[in-house]
Design a protein around this motif. Structure first.
Motif, mmCIF file in Angstrom:
data_model
loop_
_atom_site.group_PDB
_atom_site.id
_atom_site.type_symbol
_atom_site.label_atom_id
_atom_site.label_comp_id
_atom_site.label_asym_id
_atom_site.label_seq_id
_atom_site.Cartn_x
_atom_site.Cartn_y
_atom_site.Cartn_z
ATOM 1 N N SER A 1 0.824 -1.209 0.000
ATOM 2 C CA SER A 1 0.000 0.000 0.000
ATOM 3 C C SER A 1 0.859 1.260 0.000
ATOM 4 C CB SER A 1 -0.931 -0.003 1.220
ATOM 5 O OG SER A 1 -1.646 1.201 1.317
ATOM 6 N N VAL A 2 1.878 1.296 0.869
ATOM 7 C CA VAL A 2 2.735 2.477 0.944
ATOM 8 C C VAL A 2 3.601 2.592 -0.304
ATOM 9 C CG1 VAL A 2 4.521 3.633 2.288
ATOM 10 C CG2 VAL A 2 2.725 2.366 3.456
ATOM 11 N N LYS A 3 4.032 1.464 -0.844
ATOM 12 C CA LYS A 3 4.811 1.487 -2.087
ATOM 13 C C LYS A 3 3.989 2.091 -3.224
ATOM 14 C CE LYS A 3 4.941 -2.098 -4.618
ATOM 15 N NZ LYS A 3 5.134 -3.469 -5.171
ATOM 16 N N ASP A 4 2.721 1.682 -3.340
ATOM 17 C CA ASP A 4 1.852 2.234 -4.381
ATOM 18 C C ASP A 4 1.609 3.726 -4.165
ATOM 19 O OD1 ASP A 4 1.656 -0.241 -5.538
ATOM 20 O OD2 ASP A 4 -0.280 -0.746 -4.651
ATOM 21 N N LEU A 5 1.475 4.131 -2.909
ATOM 22 C CA LEU A 5 1.251 5.539 -2.614
ATOM 23 C C LEU A 5 2.450 6.383 -3.049
ATOM 24 C CD1 LEU A 5 -0.506 7.725 -1.349
ATOM 25 C CD2 LEU A 5 0.526 7.184 0.862
ATOM 26 N N GLY A 6 3.651 5.903 -2.756
ATOM 27 C CA GLY A 6 4.843 6.618 -3.192
ATOM 28 C C GLY A 6 4.933 6.716 -4.702
ATOM 29 N N LYS A 7 4.527 5.652 -5.383
ATOM 30 C CA LYS A 7 4.547 5.661 -6.847
ATOM 31 C C LYS A 7 3.536 6.656 -7.398
ATOM 32 C CE LYS A 7 4.425 2.427 -10.746
ATOM 33 N NZ LYS A 7 4.213 0.996 -11.129
ATOM 34 N N GLN A 8 2.355 6.707 -6.795
ATOM 35 C CA GLN A 8 1.340 7.670 -7.236
ATOM 36 C C GLN A 8 1.847 9.098 -7.116
ATOM 37 O OE1 GLN A 8 -2.801 6.943 -5.740
ATOM 38 N NE2 GLN A 8 -1.887 5.149 -4.820
ATOM 39 N N LEU A 9 2.407 9.434 -5.962
ATOM 40 C CA LEU A 9 2.860 10.802 -5.731
ATOM 41 C C LEU A 9 3.995 11.187 -6.668
ATOM 42 C CD1 LEU A 9 2.796 10.862 -1.817
ATOM 43 C CD2 LEU A 9 1.175 11.945 -3.378
ATOM 44 N N SER A 10 4.856 10.234 -6.976
ATOM 45 C CA SER A 10 5.979 10.519 -7.858
ATOM 46 C C SER A 10 5.517 10.705 -9.300
ATOM 47 C CB SER A 10 6.999 9.381 -7.772
ATOM 48 O OG SER A 10 8.070 9.589 -8.668
ATOM 49 N N VAL A 11 4.653 9.812 -9.772
ATOM 50 C CA VAL A 11 4.213 9.871 -11.169
ATOM 51 C C VAL A 11 3.320 11.079 -11.412
ATOM 52 C CG1 VAL A 11 2.884 8.677 -12.949
ATOM 53 C CG2 VAL A 11 4.459 7.387 -11.504
ATOM 54 N N GLU A 12 2.383 11.331 -10.504
ATOM 55 C CA GLU A 12 1.456 12.451 -10.744
ATOM 56 C C GLU A 12 2.193 13.778 -10.784
ATOM 57 O OE1 GLU A 12 0.547 14.947 -8.577
ATOM 58 O OE2 GLU A 12 1.428 14.270 -6.686
ATOM 59 N N TYR A 13 3.254 13.925 -10.001
ATOM 60 C CA TYR A 13 3.992 15.179 -10.028
ATOM 61 C C TYR A 13 4.716 15.354 -11.361
ATOM 62 C CZ TYR A 13 7.395 18.797 -8.900
ATOM 63 O OH TYR A 13 8.157 19.940 -8.926
ATOM 64 N N SER A 14 5.319 14.288 -11.863
ATOM 65 C CA SER A 14 6.039 14.385 -13.133
ATOM 66 C C SER A 14 5.080 14.616 -14.301
ATOM 67 C CB SER A 14 6.868 13.117 -13.378
ATOM 68 O OG SER A 14 6.033 11.974 -13.456
ATOM 69 N N VAL A 15 3.905 13.992 -14.250
ATOM 70 C CA VAL A 15 2.924 14.161 -15.332
ATOM 71 C C VAL A 15 2.324 15.557 -15.302
ATOM 72 C CG1 VAL A 15 0.681 13.379 -16.200
ATOM 73 C CG2 VAL A 15 2.405 11.705 -15.516
ATOM 74 N N ALA A 16 2.109 16.101 -14.096
ATOM 75 C CA ALA A 16 1.447 17.397 -13.956
ATOM 76 C C ALA A 16 2.213 18.528 -14.642
ATOM 77 C CB ALA A 16 1.253 17.735 -12.481
ATOM 78 N N GLN A 17 3.535 18.384 -14.800
ATOM 79 C CA GLN A 17 4.338 19.453 -15.377
ATOM 80 C C GLN A 17 3.945 19.761 -16.814
ATOM 81 O OE1 GLN A 17 6.483 20.900 -13.081
ATOM 82 N NE2 GLN A 17 5.405 19.413 -11.826
ATOM 83 N N THR A 18 3.509 18.732 -17.560
ATOM 84 C CA THR A 18 3.169 18.928 -18.975
ATOM 85 C C THR A 18 1.732 18.536 -19.296
ATOM 86 O OG1 THR A 18 4.023 16.706 -19.490
ATOM 87 C CG2 THR A 18 5.564 18.559 -19.675
ATOM 88 N N PHE A 19 0.978 18.121 -18.286
ATOM 89 C CA PHE A 19 -0.347 17.563 -18.554
ATOM 90 C C PHE A 19 -1.288 18.581 -19.178
ATOM 91 C CE2 PHE A 19 -4.731 17.112 -17.054
ATOM 92 C CZ PHE A 19 -5.059 15.909 -17.661
ATOM 93 N N PHE A 20 -1.338 19.785 -18.632
ATOM 94 C CA PHE A 20 -2.334 20.745 -19.090
ATOM 95 C C PHE A 20 -2.022 21.254 -20.493
ATOM 96 C CE2 PHE A 20 -2.619 20.692 -14.500
ATOM 97 C CZ PHE A 20 -3.979 20.472 -14.347
ATOM 98 N N LEU A 21 -0.739 21.352 -20.825
ATOM 99 C CA LEU A 21 -0.391 21.702 -22.199
ATOM 100 C C LEU A 21 -0.830 20.586 -23.147
ATOM 101 C CD1 LEU A 21 0.983 23.572 -24.208
ATOM 102 C CD2 LEU A 21 3.163 22.431 -23.695
ATOM 103 N N ARG A 22 -0.634 19.331 -22.731
ATOM 104 C CA ARG A 22 -1.089 18.213 -23.550
ATOM 105 C C ARG A 22 -2.610 18.217 -23.689
ATOM 106 N NH1 ARG A 22 2.345 13.167 -20.878
ATOM 107 N NH2 ARG A 22 4.435 13.912 -21.387
ATOM 108 N N SER A 23 -3.289 18.525 -22.610
ATOM 109 C CA SER A 23 -4.753 18.540 -22.651
ATOM 110 C C SER A 23 -5.267 19.584 -23.635
ATOM 111 C CB SER A 23 -5.318 18.815 -21.253
ATOM 112 O OG SER A 23 -4.904 17.831 -20.344
ATOM 113 N N LEU A 24 -4.682 20.776 -23.589
ATOM 114 C CA LEU A 24 -5.093 21.820 -24.522
ATOM 115 C C LEU A 24 -4.798 21.413 -25.960
ATOM 116 C CD1 LEU A 24 -3.884 24.992 -22.574
ATOM 117 C CD2 LEU A 24 -6.248 24.240 -22.912
#
Length: 736
Positions: A305-328
């Motif tokens: 559970s904690v391993k998955d949580l760490g993975k979520q926080l790491s991936v979502e932060y990296s994706v968020a940097q370019t996500f909204f430009l991709r969405s537009l």
């Protein structure tokens, strides 16, 4: 009209309460158990320790501990973008999050972190040691906001006639008392005597894989062992790992009243656990809380559970940097394909003599895309219900999941039975947005914790409640949603001869009161600045819905009442035991007990840092000024397309004015409140665009159409929000 209104309120209450009850059943867990160390306590810091798929290979002994002990992730940030051991051990020393030494900024995705400052070495005198510059370091901690008591841990053990053994230069920082003296110190962790003191602090260097197993074998069997990563150092920011084993320590996930998240504690919480070994000292006046355990019988469940949580926080932060430009970009491509398809269809229809409405397909497509863009903030929360982190390419799965949910929400809005009512799709999307945030907050902010637009706990200092982004989403959606429903209630009530004014005002209150409670209640939103912005905004909306003039006297009453309610809630939180206080109670405690105005300083400092973080961030106040200008500008010709929007739906203009009031007050009342106006516009602007391009006759003629159609009130539709803002009498005014 009244019976139908009551029926709709009853249906809405059943849906909301039923959904909340279902979430409660799905997220329930065993009651937490407090950790009570017995015997000696050994704290071993392993550089950049984290839980992932390689843990059982790199640290097999530690992995074996996770299968029988209490497992958690550690949030290690300490007032610097990147956490270094030098500042993290200061946090252990003060039993409070702090950061005096300079350090690198947060690491950009795909890059390596900057170098951390070297660890100072104490001067050793026999079995003890001391830091010559400790007085300067303590003075530096008194100049930061909030102030901390450096050396609290070491001095507390001195007062209790117990000793701390420090092994390694970094551990000596944590063990030093207020004078900078370490009573028992060895520079080499391999020479540490685990039987010498009640508490042993060990700081390992890199690499630590070979030394850690030999140290674990030498620890007495009856000792409580804590192995944790308390800094990022040479690695990018991540949720670090911690495991606690020993007599009486149950197997399960760590948590605390500081984070209120299953499987998550902070470095200060671990230091608070160490302080329990000094029984003659009361609990510190810091945000640190004693770690708790959520017991379970699943051997590998807590680790996974904690391993998955760490993975979520790491991936979502990296994706968020370019996500909204991709969405537009994706939205633009879809719109371009739609335009191409419409052009091809028209040519085919022309050749085959098929009659088509020229702009209806394209307008429908544009409205649907705009609805999807407005639904993206809520989708970044709801995607947490899907295990995207288990996909082979989690970043791609996260992006696809958010877009799919956004498109689905938009489809629900624009293809449901309410689509015949012009503001119906807008109401549905706003309702889903507000309800998503509210229900998540009531049930622990689990979705907000891991959302791209959420709390960002690895990089921020808030772990539960309503963050600024969540507040902007919920407040904007709820205010405009309430305004549209109030406008419909006034028009329908006026046509049926019912008491349309009080019905509209009651509609606003039914929406506003729960939202304010969810946002401000310490056990849910725990937001001090939020109610200060929501109360005046909903009060403005309620008065206009009820036909009351907004005068300076009433504004003064609303302002003083808002201040009184917020102060009362904060003081009530302060009256609770210190371990159960939120940051509202902590602010009052600092003000009454120490004369500290730390919260005010944090608001100013947080807003300034955010405004100067990038070149485009100062656009936030400019957007706010633009929104105010559009509302107060005279009916100029070039503004007519924008002003026509609030003529198209009764009371929509007052909803926009209320949202702007909320954004303005939230900007000044919240730490990093500069992010509130852009997020509010992100939710609202696409829906206003969709409302403007939807097909149909003149806005004023269709303004008051309900699901059944045929009800019109052109005078109310054409009223500007200025008519209710600091009211001035006008000749010939029609007030239905």
């Amino acid at each position: 009209m009244l019976r139908r209104w009551i029926a709709w309120c009853a249906v809405a209450a059943i849906v909301v309460l039923g959904t909340s009850f279902g979430i409660s059943l799905n997220t329930r867990h065993h009651p937490s158990v407090a950790i009570k160390p017995s015997g000696q306590v050994v704290f071993i810091s392993v550089p950049a320790l984290k839980w992932d798929s390689t843990t059982h290979k790199e640290h097999p002994q530690v992995y074996a501990m996770t299968r029988r002990g209490a497992v958690g992730g550690v949030l290690v940030r300490n007032y610097r973008g990147h956490s270094c051991s030098k500042n993290s051990w200061l946090t252990v020393s003060a039993v409070a999050r702090t950061g005096v030494f300079p350090g690198p900024d947060a690491t950009e995705p795909g890059e390596e972190p900057g170098p951390c400052p070297p660890i100072p070495r104490p001067l050793q005198e026999g079995p003890s040691a001391y830091f010559p510059t400790w007085a300067d370091i303590r003075r530096a901690t008194h100049n930061v906001n909030p102030k901390v008591d450096l050396g609290l841990l070491g001095s507390s053990f001195d007062l209790s006639d117990k000793c701390i053994m420090a092994a390694g230069p970094a551990a000596a920082i944590g063990a030093a008392n207020r004078t900078g003296t370490v009573r028992h110190y060895v520079a080499d962790p391999r020479q540490v005597d685990f039987n010498a003191c009640a508490l042993t602090l060990v700081s390992l260097g890199t690499p630590s894989a070979e030394l850690l197993p030999s140290l674990l074998k030498r620890i007495p069997d009856n000792a409580t062992v804590i192995v944790a990563g308390i800094a990022d150092d040479r690695s990018p920011e991540h949720l670090r790992g911690a495991v606690i084993t020993g007599p009486g320590i149950p197997h399960g996930r760590l948590t605390s009243l500081n984070t209120r998240q299953p499987g998550v504690v902070t470095t200060a919480d671990l230091a608070r656990l160490l302080l329990l070994q000094a029984p003659n000292v009361g609990p510190p006046k810091t945000e640190a809380r004693q770690p708790l355990v959520l017991p379970t019988t699943d051997v590998d469940g807590p680790f996974d559970s904690v391993k998955d949580l760490g993975k979520q926080l790491s991936v979502e932060y990296s994706v968020a940097q370019t996500f909204f430009l991709r969405s537009l970009t994706i939205a633009g491509l879809v719109l371009a394909v739609g335009v191409f398809a419409v052009v091809v269809y028209r040519r085919w229809a022309h050749r085959n003599s098929v009659r088509v409405q020229r702009s209806r397909p394209l307008r429908g497509l544009g409205a649907w895309i705009a609805g999807a863009m407005s639904s993206i903030p809520a989708s970044t929360f709801l995607v947490g219900l899907v295990p995207w982190w288990d996909a082979p390419h989690p970043g791609l799965a996260l992006t696809a999941g958010v877009l799919a949910i956004a498109v689905t929400i938009s489809a629900i809005g624009y293809f449901g039975p309410w689509r015949r009512w012009r503001p119906g799709p807008m109401c549905v999307i706003l309702g889903i947005t507000a309800l998503t945030v509210a229900l998540d907050v009531v049930h622990g902010s689990r979705l907000q914790f891991t959302s791209m637009l959420g709390l960002q706990p690895v990089y921020g200092g808030r772990f539960y409640g309503v963050g600024n982004v969540g507040f902007a989403m919920m407040a904007t959606a709820a205010l405009v949603f309430a305004a549209i429903l109030a406008g419909h209630a006034r028009v329908a009530g006026h046509a049926s001869g019912a008491g349309h004014r009080w019905l509209a005002a009651l509609t606003v209150l039914i929406v506003g009161v729960p939202v304010i409670i969810v946002d401000g209640y310490p056990e849910w939103g725990a937001d001090g600045g939020g109610p200060a912005a929501l109360l005046p905004a909903f009060a403005y909306l309620t008065m206009n819905a009820g036909g009351l003039k907004v005068t300076w006297q009433r504004v003064a009453v609303i302002g003083s009442s808002t201040a009184g309610i917020v102060a009362l809630v904060a003081f009530a939180d302060y009256l609770r035991p210190p371990s159960y206080r939120t940051h509202l109670g902590e602010f009052v405690a600092g003000l009454l007990e120490d004369g500290r105005w730390g919260g005010v300083g944090q608001i100013v400092e947080g807003n300034w840092k955010l405004l100067t973080s990038a070149w485009y961030v100062p656009l936030s106040p400019l957007l706010l000024v633009l929104a105010i200008a559009l509302l107060v500008a005279p009916p100029l010709r070039w503004l007519r397309p924008v002003q026509r929007l609030w003529e198209s739906v009764p009371f929509l203009g007052h909803g926009l004015a209320a949202a702007t009031i909320c954004w303005t007050l939230g900007f000044f009342a919240n730490d990093s409140g500069a992010g509130i106006p852009p997020i509010g516009l992100f939710v609202l602007a696409p829906l206003l665009f969709a409302l403007g391009i939807r097909s149909g006759g003149s806005p004023a003629d269709r303004a008051a159409e309900g699901p059944g159609g045929g009800v019109r009130d052109v005078a109310l539709a054409r009223r500007s929000p200025l008519d209710g803002l600091l009211h001035r009498k006008r000749r010939g005014r029609v007030d239905p």
